[in-house]
Design a protein around this motif. Structure first.
Motif, mmCIF file in Angstrom:
data_model
loop_
_atom_site.group_PDB
_atom_site.id
_atom_site.type_symbol
_atom_site.label_atom_id
_atom_site.label_comp_id
_atom_site.label_asym_id
_atom_site.label_seq_id
_atom_site.Cartn_x
_atom_site.Cartn_y
_atom_site.Cartn_z
ATOM 1 N N LYS A 214 11.142 -0.231 6.675
ATOM 2 C CA LYS A 214 11.220 -0.341 8.134
ATOM 3 C C LYS A 214 10.611 0.898 8.794
ATOM 4 O O LYS A 214 9.824 0.794 9.732
ATOM 5 N N TRP A 215 10.950 2.086 8.297
ATOM 6 C CA TRP A 215 10.399 3.321 8.845
ATOM 7 C C TRP A 215 8.893 3.386 8.635
ATOM 8 O O TRP A 215 8.150 3.820 9.516
ATOM 9 N N HIS A 216 8.466 2.983 7.470
ATOM 10 C CA HIS A 216 7.042 2.975 7.147
ATOM 11 C C HIS A 216 6.299 2.088 8.147
ATOM 12 O O HIS A 216 5.246 2.470 8.664
ATOM 13 N N THR B 278 3.416 12.724 9.434
ATOM 14 C CA THR B 278 3.577 11.300 9.113
ATOM 15 C C THR B 278 2.630 10.872 8.006
ATOM 16 O O THR B 278 2.969 9.978 7.228
ATOM 17 N N LEU B 279 1.480 11.524 7.914
ATOM 18 C CA LEU B 279 0.579 11.211 6.798
ATOM 19 C C LEU B 279 1.237 11.585 5.473
ATOM 20 O O LEU B 279 1.147 10.832 4.490
ATOM 21 N N ILE B 280 1.930 12.709 5.439
ATOM 22 C CA ILE B 280 2.685 13.088 4.240
ATOM 23 C C ILE B 280 3.786 12.068 3.971
ATOM 24 O O ILE B 280 3.978 11.620 2.831
ATOM 25 N N PHE B 281 4.491 11.662 5.036
ATOM 26 C CA PHE B 281 5.548 10.657 4.885
ATOM 27 C C PHE B 281 4.984 9.341 4.357
ATOM 28 O O PHE B 281 5.573 8.715 3.468
ATOM 29 N N PHE B 282 3.837 8.891 4.907
ATOM 30 C CA PHE B 282 3.243 7.632 4.454
ATOM 31 C C PHE B 282 2.830 7.715 2.989
ATOM 32 O O PHE B 282 2.965 6.742 2.244
ATOM 33 N N SER B 283 2.335 8.857 2.572
ATOM 34 C CA SER B 283 1.951 9.008 1.163
ATOM 35 C C SER B 283 3.159 8.887 0.245
ATOM 36 O O SER B 283 3.127 8.172 -0.759
ATOM 37 N N SER C 61 6.292 7.653 1.043
ATOM 38 C CA SER C 61 7.003 6.382 1.166
ATOM 39 C C SER C 61 6.183 5.227 0.580
ATOM 40 O O SER C 61 6.744 4.290 0.008
ATOM 41 N N GLY C 62 4.863 5.277 0.701
ATOM 42 C CA GLY C 62 4.036 4.233 0.095
ATOM 43 C C GLY C 62 4.156 4.235 -1.417
ATOM 44 O O GLY C 62 4.261 3.184 -2.048
ATOM 45 N N LEU C 63 4.151 5.434 -2.003
ATOM 46 C CA LEU C 63 4.338 5.536 -3.451
ATOM 47 C C LEU C 63 5.740 5.056 -3.838
ATOM 48 O O LEU C 63 5.899 4.331 -4.828
ATOM 49 N N TRP C 64 6.749 5.420 -3.040
ATOM 50 C CA TRP C 64 8.126 4.983 -3.294
ATOM 51 C C TRP C 64 8.225 3.457 -3.246
ATOM 52 O O TRP C 64 8.848 2.846 -4.120
ATOM 53 N N LEU C 65 7.626 2.840 -2.227
ATOM 54 C CA LEU C 65 7.658 1.376 -2.110
ATOM 55 C C LEU C 65 6.952 0.713 -3.284
ATOM 56 O O LEU C 65 7.411 -0.306 -3.804
ATOM 57 N N TYR C 66 5.853 1.291 -3.718
ATOM 58 C CA TYR C 66 5.116 0.736 -4.846
ATOM 59 C C TYR C 66 5.963 0.791 -6.118
ATOM 60 O O TYR C 66 6.032 -0.189 -6.871
ATOM 61 N N VAL C 67 6.623 1.919 -6.363
ATOM 62 C CA VAL C 67 7.461 2.055 -7.560
ATOM 63 C C VAL C 67 8.621 1.064 -7.499
ATOM 64 O O VAL C 67 8.964 0.435 -8.513
#
Length: 130
Positions: A3-5, A99-104, A106-112
């Motif tokens: 949701k945050w992403h 937010t770019l750091i957050f997206f990197s 959180s995107g990796l977290w979502l993928y895992v």
């Protein structure tokens, strides 16, 4: 996390696109060929009289007149960093970087999480799937 992403990307996506485009333009402006003739480039490469490069430093010859797109490098930098828009622009630029750091992350977290979910359901846990 998803949701945050999603919600942060709606707002900061525009600013990150702005930062990406102005960053690319600033690098293109620096790398753009100057088109100066060789004789003028050699004359511009000569150091001023009495100038010595300090010990341990690698001195670069001056580039001569920055014409054309190279003259816009400073403008692109100010647009890229948000300085042209005052303190609010700088703040948005810093927040966009965060937010770019957050997206990197959180995107990796979502993928895992998706990969582990496929593995737990006994599906083929490939690196990339449809």
């Amino acid at each position: 996390m998803r949701k945050w992403h999603r919600w942060l990307s709606v707002f900061f996506g525009v600013f990150m696109l702005w930062i990406a485009v102005t960053g690319v333009l600033s690098q293109v402006a620096v790398l753009w060929p100057s088109g100066a003739p060789d004789a003028a480039a050699q004359a511009a490469a000569a150091p001023p009289p009495g100038f010595e490069c300090p010990e341990g430093w690698r001195c670069m010859p001056p580039r001569g007149d920055a014409g054309g797109i190279r003259s816009l490098t400073g403008l692109f930098h100010h647009l890229h960093s948000g300085e042209s828009f005052g303190p609010i622009g700088t703040l948005i630029s810093v927040l966009s970087g965060l937010t770019l750091i957050f997206f990197s992350i959180s995107g990796l977290w979502l993928y895992v999480q998706m990969w582990q979910n496929r593995k737990s359901r006994s599906l083929n846990p490939r690196w990339f799937w449809k």
